[in-house]
Design a protein around this motif. Structure first.
Motif, PDB file in Angstrom:
ATOM      1  N   TYR A  31      36.368 -15.320 -14.287  1.00  0.00           N
ATOM      2  CA  TYR A  31      35.108 -14.765 -13.789  1.00  0.00           C
ATOM      3  C   TYR A  31      35.374 -13.313 -13.426  1.00  0.00           C
ATOM      4  O   TYR A  31      36.521 -12.871 -13.413  1.00  0.00           O
ATOM      5  N   ARG A  33      36.048  -9.579 -13.876  1.00  0.00           N
ATOM      6  CA  ARG A  33      36.569  -8.762 -14.995  1.00  0.00           C
ATOM      7  C   ARG A  33      37.235  -9.608 -16.072  1.00  0.00           C
ATOM      8  O   ARG A  33      37.460  -9.116 -17.167  1.00  0.00           O
ATOM      9  N   HIS A  45      25.962 -14.332 -12.919  1.00  0.00           N
ATOM     10  CA  HIS A  45      26.983 -14.500 -11.876  1.00  0.00           C
ATOM     11  C   HIS A  45      26.415 -14.563 -10.467  1.00  0.00           C
ATOM     12  O   HIS A  45      26.930 -15.294  -9.627  1.00  0.00           O
ATOM     13  N   LEU A  97      25.144  -8.301  -4.760  1.00  0.00           N
ATOM     14  CA  LEU A  97      25.784  -7.947  -6.035  1.00  0.00           C
ATOM     15  C   LEU A  97      24.746  -7.295  -6.938  1.00  0.00           C
ATOM     16  O   LEU A  97      23.575  -7.690  -6.916  1.00  0.00           O
ATOM     17  N   ASN A 158      37.815  -8.260   5.100  1.00  0.00           N
ATOM     18  CA  ASN A 158      37.175  -8.804   3.893  1.00  0.00           C
ATOM     19  C   ASN A 158      35.793  -8.182   3.668  1.00  0.00           C
ATOM     20  O   ASN A 158      35.475  -7.721   2.561  1.00  0.00           O
ATOM     21  N   ARG A 169      30.159   1.400  -7.807  1.00  0.00           N
ATOM     22  CA  ARG A 169      29.302   1.541  -8.992  1.00  0.00           C
ATOM     23  C   ARG A 169      27.951   2.129  -8.623  1.00  0.00           C
ATOM     24  O   ARG A 169      27.356   1.735  -7.620  1.00  0.00           O
ATOM     25  N   GLY A 175      31.280  -0.523 -15.245  1.00  0.00           N
ATOM     26  CA  GLY A 175      32.716  -0.254 -15.386  1.00  0.00           C
ATOM     27  C   GLY A 175      33.445  -0.314 -14.046  1.00  0.00           C
ATOM     28  O   GLY A 175      32.875  -0.677 -13.013  1.00  0.00           O
ATOM     29  N   PRO A 179      39.538   2.008  -6.399  1.00  0.00           N
ATOM     30  CA  PRO A 179      39.022   2.019  -5.027  1.00  0.00           C
ATOM     31  C   PRO A 179      39.928   2.837  -4.111  1.00  0.00           C
ATOM     32  O   PRO A 179      41.143   2.870  -4.312  1.00  0.00           O
ATOM     33  N   ASN A 221      44.437 -19.587  -4.497  1.00  0.00           N
ATOM     34  CA  ASN A 221      43.477 -18.933  -5.388  1.00  0.00           C
ATOM     35  C   ASN A 221      43.697 -17.421  -5.455  1.00  0.00           C
ATOM     36  O   ASN A 221      43.600 -16.805  -6.522  1.00  0.00           O
ATOM     37  N   LEU A 222      43.931 -16.815  -4.290  1.00  0.00           N
ATOM     38  CA  LEU A 222      43.824 -15.355  -4.215  1.00  0.00           C
ATOM     39  C   LEU A 222      45.143 -14.604  -4.430  1.00  0.00           C
ATOM     40  O   LEU A 222      45.110 -13.442  -4.859  1.00  0.00           O
ATOM     41  N   ARG A 225      45.372 -14.113  -8.168  1.00  0.00           N
ATOM     42  CA  ARG A 225      44.309 -13.208  -8.624  1.00  0.00           C
ATOM     43  C   ARG A 225      44.616 -11.765  -8.195  1.00  0.00           C
ATOM     44  O   ARG A 225      44.362 -10.820  -8.937  1.00  0.00           O
ATOM     45  N   HIS A 229      44.922  -8.666 -10.713  1.00  0.00           N
ATOM     46  CA  HIS A 229      44.133  -7.432 -10.540  1.00  0.00           C
ATOM     47  C   HIS A 229      45.065  -6.212 -10.490  1.00  0.00           C
ATOM     48  O   HIS A 229      44.787  -5.170 -11.081  1.00  0.00           O
TER      49      HIS A 229
HETATM   50  N1  LIG Z   1      38.440 -18.653  -0.310  1.00  0.00           N
HETATM   51  C1  LIG Z   1      38.694 -18.590  -1.617  1.00  0.00           C
HETATM   52  O1  LIG Z   1      39.427 -19.408  -2.157  1.00  0.00           O
HETATM   53  C2  LIG Z   1      38.072 -17.498  -2.464  1.00  0.00           C
HETATM   54  C3  LIG Z   1      38.196 -17.568  -3.862  1.00  0.00           C
HETATM   55  C4  LIG Z   1      37.619 -16.546  -4.636  1.00  0.00           C
HETATM   56  C5  LIG Z   1      36.971 -15.479  -4.022  1.00  0.00           C
HETATM   57  N2  LIG Z   1      36.857 -15.443  -2.671  1.00  0.00           N
HETATM   58  C6  LIG Z   1      36.208 -14.304  -2.016  1.00  0.00           C
HETATM   59  O2  LIG Z   1      35.034 -13.966  -2.735  1.00  0.00           O
HETATM   60  C7  LIG Z   1      34.860 -12.538  -2.785  1.00  0.00           C
HETATM   61  C8  LIG Z   1      34.697 -12.064  -4.244  1.00  0.00           C
HETATM   62  O3  LIG Z   1      35.840 -12.445  -4.971  1.00  0.00           O
HETATM   63  P1  LIG Z   1      36.121 -11.824  -6.440  1.00  0.00           P
HETATM   64  O4  LIG Z   1      37.324 -12.535  -6.969  1.00  0.00           O
HETATM   65  O5  LIG Z   1      34.863 -11.764  -7.240  1.00  0.00           O
HETATM   66  O6  LIG Z   1      36.519 -10.316  -6.020  1.00  0.00           O
HETATM   67  P2  LIG Z   1      36.732  -9.007  -6.955  1.00  0.00           P
HETATM   68  O7  LIG Z   1      37.292  -9.373  -8.285  1.00  0.00           O
HETATM   69  O8  LIG Z   1      37.503  -8.045  -6.113  1.00  0.00           O
HETATM   70  O9  LIG Z   1      35.233  -8.466  -7.199  1.00  0.00           O
HETATM   71  C9  LIG Z   1      34.353  -8.276  -6.120  1.00  0.00           C
HETATM   72  C10 LIG Z   1      33.149  -7.455  -6.600  1.00  0.00           C
HETATM   73  O10 LIG Z   1      33.491  -6.077  -6.706  1.00  0.00           O
HETATM   74  C11 LIG Z   1      33.387  -5.613  -8.065  1.00  0.00           C
HETATM   75  N3  LIG Z   1      34.595  -4.814  -8.298  1.00  0.00           N
HETATM   76  C12 LIG Z   1      35.884  -5.217  -8.066  1.00  0.00           C
HETATM   77  N4  LIG Z   1      36.740  -4.209  -8.344  1.00  0.00           N
HETATM   78  C13 LIG Z   1      35.995  -3.169  -8.764  1.00  0.00           C
HETATM   79  C14 LIG Z   1      36.320  -1.842  -9.192  1.00  0.00           C
HETATM   80  N5  LIG Z   1      37.585  -1.401  -9.225  1.00  0.00           N
HETATM   81  N6  LIG Z   1      35.308  -1.018  -9.589  1.00  0.00           N
HETATM   82  C15 LIG Z   1      34.021  -1.451  -9.541  1.00  0.00           C
HETATM   83  N7  LIG Z   1      33.649  -2.685  -9.123  1.00  0.00           N
HETATM   84  C16 LIG Z   1      34.623  -3.546  -8.739  1.00  0.00           C
HETATM   85  C17 LIG Z   1      33.356  -6.878  -8.926  1.00  0.00           C
HETATM   86  O11 LIG Z   1      32.651  -6.636 -10.136  1.00  0.00           O
HETATM   87  P3  LIG Z   1      32.890  -7.577 -11.430  1.00  0.00           P
HETATM   88  O12 LIG Z   1      32.372  -8.957 -11.060  1.00  0.00           O
HETATM   89  O13 LIG Z   1      32.073  -6.902 -12.492  1.00  0.00           O
HETATM   90  O14 LIG Z   1      34.378  -7.591 -11.721  1.00  0.00           O
HETATM   91  C18 LIG Z   1      32.632  -7.849  -7.984  1.00  0.00           C
HETATM   92  O15 LIG Z   1      31.247  -7.615  -8.031  1.00  0.00           O
HETATM   93  C19 LIG Z   1      36.080 -11.921  -2.097  1.00  0.00           C
HETATM   94  O16 LIG Z   1      35.740 -11.569  -0.782  1.00  0.00           O
HETATM   95  C20 LIG Z   1      37.097 -13.068  -2.074  1.00  0.00           C
HETATM   96  O17 LIG Z   1      37.944 -12.971  -0.962  1.00  0.00           O
HETATM   97  C21 LIG Z   1      37.386 -16.433  -1.887  1.00  0.00           C
END
Ligand SMILES: NC(=O)c1ccc[n+]([C@@H]2O[C@H](COP(=O)([O-])OP(=O)(O)OC[C@H]3O[C@@H](n4cnc5c(N)ncnc54)[C@H](OP(=O)(O)O)[C@@H]3O)[C@@H](O)[C@H]2O)c1
Length: 252
Positions: A31, A33, A45, A97, A158, A169, A175, A179, A221-222, A225, A229
């Motif tokens: 999910y 990227r 999404h 989002l 967080n 964005r 894109g 950060p 999970n994290l 990931r 990243h």
């Molecule tokens: N408790 C758990 O097990 C668990 C599991 C998963 C997630 N989470 C939480 O859920 C939240 C979201 O997780 P995630 O995996 O989706 O986080 P993420 O990959 O960091 O993405 C978060 C959001 O920011 C955007 N984004 C990320 N990096 C970017 C960059 N460099 N430039 C522009 N936009 C950027 C992403 O867009 P895109 O979608 O287009 O990439 C997405 O909309 C987080 O707070 C995480 O801690 C918790």
């Protein structure tokens, strides 16, 4: 469900978290990227986030409120913290989002539904009828004080980091940028670091195995990931800051 059978379920759930950790080091959850259509049908999404995350507070509150244990002050605080986190994650976060064309596989959404239902059940069931009642003296217990401090600090990191990522964005952009600011000076994924600190805090403040299982699942999970990243940023941006690590400043 009580006693040994509930404990066995929690330990089995912890075992599955450890297996998932190993699997996620090899396979990136598809999910964001890494989204792909090879995992079958997809959903928008924002809708996916809402549908999968709302399951957790629903299950937690159903079992917590239905539990036969007394609803003491600490028990209400536990329920309030869980619910507050998920009001953000299930409603505020997806609504903020951007309305992009980004989609996620239905399979990922369904896996997350199972994950959230299980965590909501285990924690709501335990805290709704705990083996030892949390009386008001628990508010002065060092475990409660330390855990609550970690929960608040983790949630703050967080929320701030998720907001900083969203702000990268402009409307219509899809894109990625590098950060900057806050904990991004030291790590690629402070949003994940904050989330892990938050749930470690919850495990300490409730001093319970279901909350420990959720903290371990969050890390399972994290951590992979964050490593993905971090590798992705380094391969995409030639000028990516060299001193930055994936998740824990200077260490990981
Ligand atoms: N408790 C758990 O097990 C668990 C599991 C998963 C997630 N989470 C939480 O859920 C939240 C979201 O997780 P995630 O995996 O989706 O986080 P993420 O990959 O960091 O993405 C978060 C959001 O920011 C955007 N984004 C990320 N990096 C970017 C960059 N460099 N430039 C522009 N936009 C950027 C992403 O867009 P895109 O979608 O287009 O990439 C997405 O909309 C987080 O707070 C995480 O801690 C918790």
């Amino acid at each position: 469900m009580t006693g040994p059978s509930f404990d066995a379920l929690v330990y089995a759930w912890i075992g599955i978290a450890l297996l998932s950790f190993v699997a996620l080091l090899r396979v990136r959850a598809p999910y964001g990227r890494y989204t792909t259509e090879t995992w079958g049908p997809t959903v928008p999404h924002r809708r996916g986030w809402l549908l999968m995350e709302v399951v957790s507070p629903a299950a937690f509150l159903w079992f917590f409120l239905g539990g036969a244990g007394p609803k003491t002050g600490p028990a209400w605080v536990f329920a309030a913290l869980w619910t507050a986190h998920y009001v953000n994650r299930a409603v505020i976060y997806p609504l903020r989002l951007p309305r992009s064309t980004r989609r996620m596989p239905v399979a990922i959404m369904l896996l997350a539904v199972v994950f959230n239902a299980m965590n909501g059940f285990l924690n709501g069931h335990y805290l709704g009828d705990p083996p030892v009642v949390y009386d008001v003296g628990w508010f002065r217990d060092p475990r409660f004080l330390l855990g609550a401090a970690l929960f608040v600090i983790g949630a703050g990191i967080n929320l701030w980091s998720d907001r900083a990522l969203r702000a990268l964005r402009r409307p219509g952009e899809t894109g990625y940028r590098v950060p900057e600011g806050g904990l991004f000076r030291w790590v690629s994924c402070p949003n994940y670091l904050g989330e892990i600190i938050e749930w470690v805090g919850f495990a300490i403040l409730t001093w319970s195995t279901p909350a420990l299982s959720f903290a371990l699942w969050t890390a399972a999970n994290l951590i992979p990931r964050a490593l993905s990243h971090h590798r992705w940023y380094r391969s995409e941006f030639d000028d990516y800051p060299q001193e930055r690590t994936a998740l824990v400043p200077f260490l990981l």
